[in-house]
Scaffold this motif. Sequence first.
Motif, PDB file in Angstrom:
ATOM      1  N   CYS A 133      58.972  44.284 -33.198  1.00 34.15           N
ATOM      2  CA  CYS A 133      60.181  43.605 -33.774  1.00 34.15           C
ATOM      3  C   CYS A 133      60.094  43.895 -35.185  1.00 34.15           C
ATOM      4  O   CYS A 133      59.233  43.562 -35.952  1.00 34.15           O
ATOM      5  N   GLY A 134      61.223  44.278 -35.646  1.00 34.22           N
ATOM      6  CA  GLY A 134      61.375  44.701 -37.110  1.00 34.22           C
ATOM      7  C   GLY A 134      61.559  43.450 -37.860  1.00 34.22           C
ATOM      8  O   GLY A 134      61.413  43.298 -39.029  1.00 34.22           O
ATOM      9  N   CYS A 135      62.097  42.374 -37.259  1.00 32.14           N
ATOM     10  CA  CYS A 135      62.369  40.994 -37.914  1.00 32.14           C
ATOM     11  C   CYS A 135      60.844  40.277 -38.399  1.00 32.14           C
ATOM     12  O   CYS A 135      60.803  39.664 -39.685  1.00 32.14           O
ATOM     13  N   ASP A 136      59.694  40.452 -37.678  1.00 37.26           N
ATOM     14  CA  ASP A 136      58.611  39.816 -37.765  1.00 37.26           C
ATOM     15  C   ASP A 136      57.376  40.560 -37.533  1.00 37.26           C
ATOM     16  O   ASP A 136      56.127  39.990 -37.851  1.00 37.26           O
ATOM     17  N   ASN A 137      57.389  41.654 -37.336  1.00 41.01           N
ATOM     18  CA  ASN A 137      56.534  42.796 -36.853  1.00 41.01           C
ATOM     19  C   ASN A 137      55.707  42.221 -35.667  1.00 41.01           C
ATOM     20  O   ASN A 137      54.410  42.619 -35.360  1.00 41.01           O
ATOM     21  N   PHE A 138      56.113  41.266 -34.811  1.00 44.68           N
ATOM     22  CA  PHE A 138      55.718  40.829 -33.616  1.00 44.68           C
ATOM     23  C   PHE A 138      55.335  42.130 -32.652  1.00 44.68           C
ATOM     24  O   PHE A 138      56.266  43.003 -32.621  1.00 44.68           O
ATOM     25  N   ARG A 139      54.143  42.240 -31.949  1.00 49.20           N
ATOM     26  CA  ARG A 139      53.989  43.438 -31.240  1.00 49.20           C
ATOM     27  C   ARG A 139      53.943  43.144 -29.710  1.00 49.20           C
ATOM     28  O   ARG A 139      53.113  42.020 -29.483  1.00 49.20           O
ATOM     29  N   TYR A 140      54.560  43.625 -28.909  1.00 56.10           N
ATOM     30  CA  TYR A 140      54.601  43.257 -27.476  1.00 56.10           C
ATOM     31  C   TYR A 140      54.115  44.513 -26.526  1.00 56.10           C
ATOM     32  O   TYR A 140      54.213  45.735 -26.791  1.00 56.10           O
ATOM     33  N   SER A 141      53.431  44.117 -25.419  1.00 59.09           N
ATOM     34  CA  SER A 141      52.718  45.357 -24.578  1.00 59.09           C
ATOM     35  C   SER A 141      54.094  45.547 -23.722  1.00 59.09           C
ATOM     36  O   SER A 141      54.682  44.772 -23.131  1.00 59.09           O
ATOM     37  N   LEU A 142      54.108  46.938 -23.425  1.00 54.48           N
ATOM     38  CA  LEU A 142      55.153  47.455 -22.406  1.00 54.48           C
ATOM     39  C   LEU A 142      54.820  47.159 -21.016  1.00 54.48           C
ATOM     40  O   LEU A 142      55.372  47.679 -19.933  1.00 54.48           O
TER      41      LEU A 142
END
Length: 151
Positions: free
Chosen positions: A108-117
């Motif tokens: 996410c570009g808003c907060d740099n949260f990263r999620y597993s696809l």
Amino acid sequence: MKSFPHISRCLSALLLLLTFSCSSDGTNRNPFLPEIGFRFEVNTNLPLYSALNNDGNSVYINTQGVGIRGVYVTNTGFSTYRAFEASCPNHSPNECSTLEQDGQVAECGCDNFRYSLFTGQLLNRPDDGNRYYDMLEYRATRSGNVILISN
């Protein structure tokens, strides 16, 4: 007249069970993402989606009416597919909230949260006591060369 105390106890227990088992507080519903209904067929014979024929690959589908900001579909192996909303689950949709793919992760570009696809899980969840949401998952079922994505 005969008394049936065991029936009375059973009815009381059943009433108690029903009272505490029903809840409508909606605590699992993500407040940032609206509920939408859609149905989309992904034909893996088409070059655009052929990457989904290989385990571990993901494809971003950015078609109008499919998800809120599109959908990521991943071949997780063993003929299993998962589909996740491409809008960051921890923000209302805005100019920076469309997740960008980085290998097998979406960021996410808003907060740099990263999620597993693969799982939709927030990988760098802050330990600050606030509630954070994982990616919103849609149904993904395969029949032959077609993967049906729906909500």
